[in-house]
Design an enzyme around this catalytic site. Structure first.
Site, mmCIF file in Angstrom:
data_model
loop_
_atom_site.group_PDB
_atom_site.id
_atom_site.type_symbol
_atom_site.label_atom_id
_atom_site.label_comp_id
_atom_site.label_asym_id
_atom_site.label_seq_id
_atom_site.Cartn_x
_atom_site.Cartn_y
_atom_site.Cartn_z
ATOM 1 N N GLY A 12 88.723 110.727 -3.199
ATOM 2 C CA GLY A 12 89.000 112.120 -2.841
ATOM 3 C C GLY A 12 88.823 112.467 -1.379
ATOM 4 N N SER A 13 89.006 111.504 -0.474
ATOM 5 C CA SER A 13 88.846 111.856 0.946
ATOM 6 C C SER A 13 89.983 112.774 1.411
ATOM 7 C CB SER A 13 88.741 110.605 1.831
ATOM 8 O OG SER A 13 89.971 109.939 1.924
ATOM 9 N N ASN A 14 91.167 112.623 0.838
ATOM 10 C CA ASN A 14 92.254 113.550 1.181
ATOM 11 C C ASN A 14 91.970 114.945 0.625
ATOM 12 O OD1 ASN A 14 94.663 112.332 2.695
ATOM 13 N ND2 ASN A 14 94.144 110.723 1.228
ATOM 14 N N MET A 90 96.532 108.255 -9.228
ATOM 15 C CA MET A 90 97.093 106.910 -9.347
ATOM 16 C C MET A 90 98.036 106.748 -10.551
ATOM 17 S SD MET A 90 95.806 105.989 -6.628
ATOM 18 C CE MET A 90 96.152 104.251 -6.440
ATOM 19 N N ARG A 91 98.868 107.741 -10.774
ATOM 20 C CA ARG A 91 99.829 107.677 -11.872
ATOM 21 C C ARG A 91 101.153 108.268 -11.419
ATOM 22 N NH1 ARG A 91 97.295 106.910 -16.793
ATOM 23 N NH2 ARG A 91 95.042 106.916 -16.536
ATOM 24 N N ASN A 107 102.877 114.564 -2.570
ATOM 25 C CA ASN A 107 102.073 113.340 -2.675
ATOM 26 C C ASN A 107 101.877 112.759 -1.280
ATOM 27 O OD1 ASN A 107 100.818 111.052 -3.992
ATOM 28 N ND2 ASN A 107 102.706 109.906 -3.609
ATOM 29 N N HIS A 109 101.370 109.054 0.584
ATOM 30 C CA HIS A 109 101.502 107.617 0.317
ATOM 31 C C HIS A 109 101.160 106.847 1.600
ATOM 32 C CE1 HIS A 109 102.874 104.004 -1.640
ATOM 33 N NE2 HIS A 109 103.532 103.703 -0.533
HETATM 34 C C1 GRF Z 1 95.098 107.217 -0.118
HETATM 35 O O1 GRF Z 1 95.270 106.069 0.673
HETATM 36 C C2 GRF Z 1 96.427 107.807 -0.520
HETATM 37 O O2 GRF Z 1 97.413 107.619 0.439
HETATM 38 C C3 GRF Z 1 96.762 107.020 -1.758
HETATM 39 O O3 GRF Z 1 95.532 106.834 -2.421
HETATM 40 C C4 GRF Z 1 94.467 106.890 -1.462
HETATM 41 C C5 GRF Z 1 93.543 107.950 -1.935
HETATM 42 O O4 GRF Z 1 92.409 108.068 -1.118
HETATM 43 N N1 GRF Z 1 97.764 107.709 -2.539
HETATM 44 P P1 GRF Z 1 91.420 109.300 -1.309
HETATM 45 O O5 GRF Z 1 91.041 109.324 -2.784
HETATM 46 O O6 GRF Z 1 92.124 110.539 -0.879
HETATM 47 O O7 GRF Z 1 90.224 108.989 -0.446
#
Ligand code: GRF
Length: 216
Positions: A12-14, A90-91, A107, A109
């Site tokens: 969940g860093s994003n 992740m789906r 999304n 990527h």
């Molecule tokens: C990120 O690299 C994103 O691009 C990919 O999954 C990873 C998720 O990282 N879809 P986080 O959970 O947001 O840290």
């Protein structure tokens, strides 16, 4: 004000980058709910720490994938969500959710799409030997990482890079372009025409961040 629903499966860093962007006032929006398919996701802790409702919804607990995505859509609609953000979910999401939020699901990527879709994009880039990779924010359609591209950032790939070193370099830019893309959406500045996303009031270089830095 835009209401966001976040779907995440892990670290969940994003998700955190989005929370931070809201806190600083960079992004005028609110996160109404975090939905995760993984009861062990660290994203749940981030939601708790920030007073955001967290829901664990696991596909095996539903009669079919379509039912699962219908229920997820119901939870989002119920909370008045206007944009669904996949932050490391992740789906591949399916029709009932996509139909409920047409061109309202984003999304991130970790590659320059259409190169290296799917899992382990950074590993794919390192083993292919490309010299540039990066990250892409795109709208979600029914394919795997195939929807219209909103914004991309490019970073160099070095011959001695590993999956980990490249992932770290890309991640810094994920945290920058994802809140930015959401902000453009919140400001009503994204217009989709076929595959092409036009950014209204575009100023120089706004649609792409190219070679943002040569530092690792
Ligand atoms: C990120 O690299 C994103 O691009 C990919 O999954 C990873 C998720 O990282 N879809 P986080 O959970 O947001 O840290």
């Amino acid at each position: 004000m835009l209401k966001i629903g976040v779907l995440a499966s892990g670290r969940g860093s994003n998700f955190q980058a989005i929370i931070n962007a809201i806190k600083t006032g960079y992004l005028k929006a609110s996160v109404e709910v975090l939905i995760t398919d993984n009861p062990a996701a660290y994203a749940i802790k981030r939601a708790e720490d920030n007073g955001i409702a967290g829901l664990v919804m696991r596909p095996p607990d539903y009669s079919s994938p379509d039912t699962y995505y219908k229920r997820v859509a119901d939870e989002l609609v119920k909370r008045g969500v206007g944009l669904v953000v996949l932050a490391g979910f992740m789906r591949v999401v399916r029709k009932p959710l996509i139909d409920a939020f047409p061109m309202k699901i984003m999304n991130i990527h970790p590659a320059l799409l259409p190169s290296f879709p799917g899992l382990h994009a950074q590993r794919q880039a390192v083993s292919y030997g490309v010299k540039l990779s990066g990250c892409t924010v795109h709208f979600v359609d029914e394919g795997m990482d195939t929807g219209p591209v909103i914004i991309q950032a490019a970073v160099p790939v070095y011959h001695d890079d590993t999956e980990e070193s490249l992932s770290g370099r890309i991640l810094k830019y994920e945290h920058r372009i994802f809140p930015y893309a959401i902000r453009l959406f919140a400001e009503g500045r994204l217009e989709v025409e076929g595959r092409v996303v036009r950014i209204q009031g575009l100023i120089k270089d706004e649609g792409a961040i190219v070679n943002p830095s040569l530092d690792s």
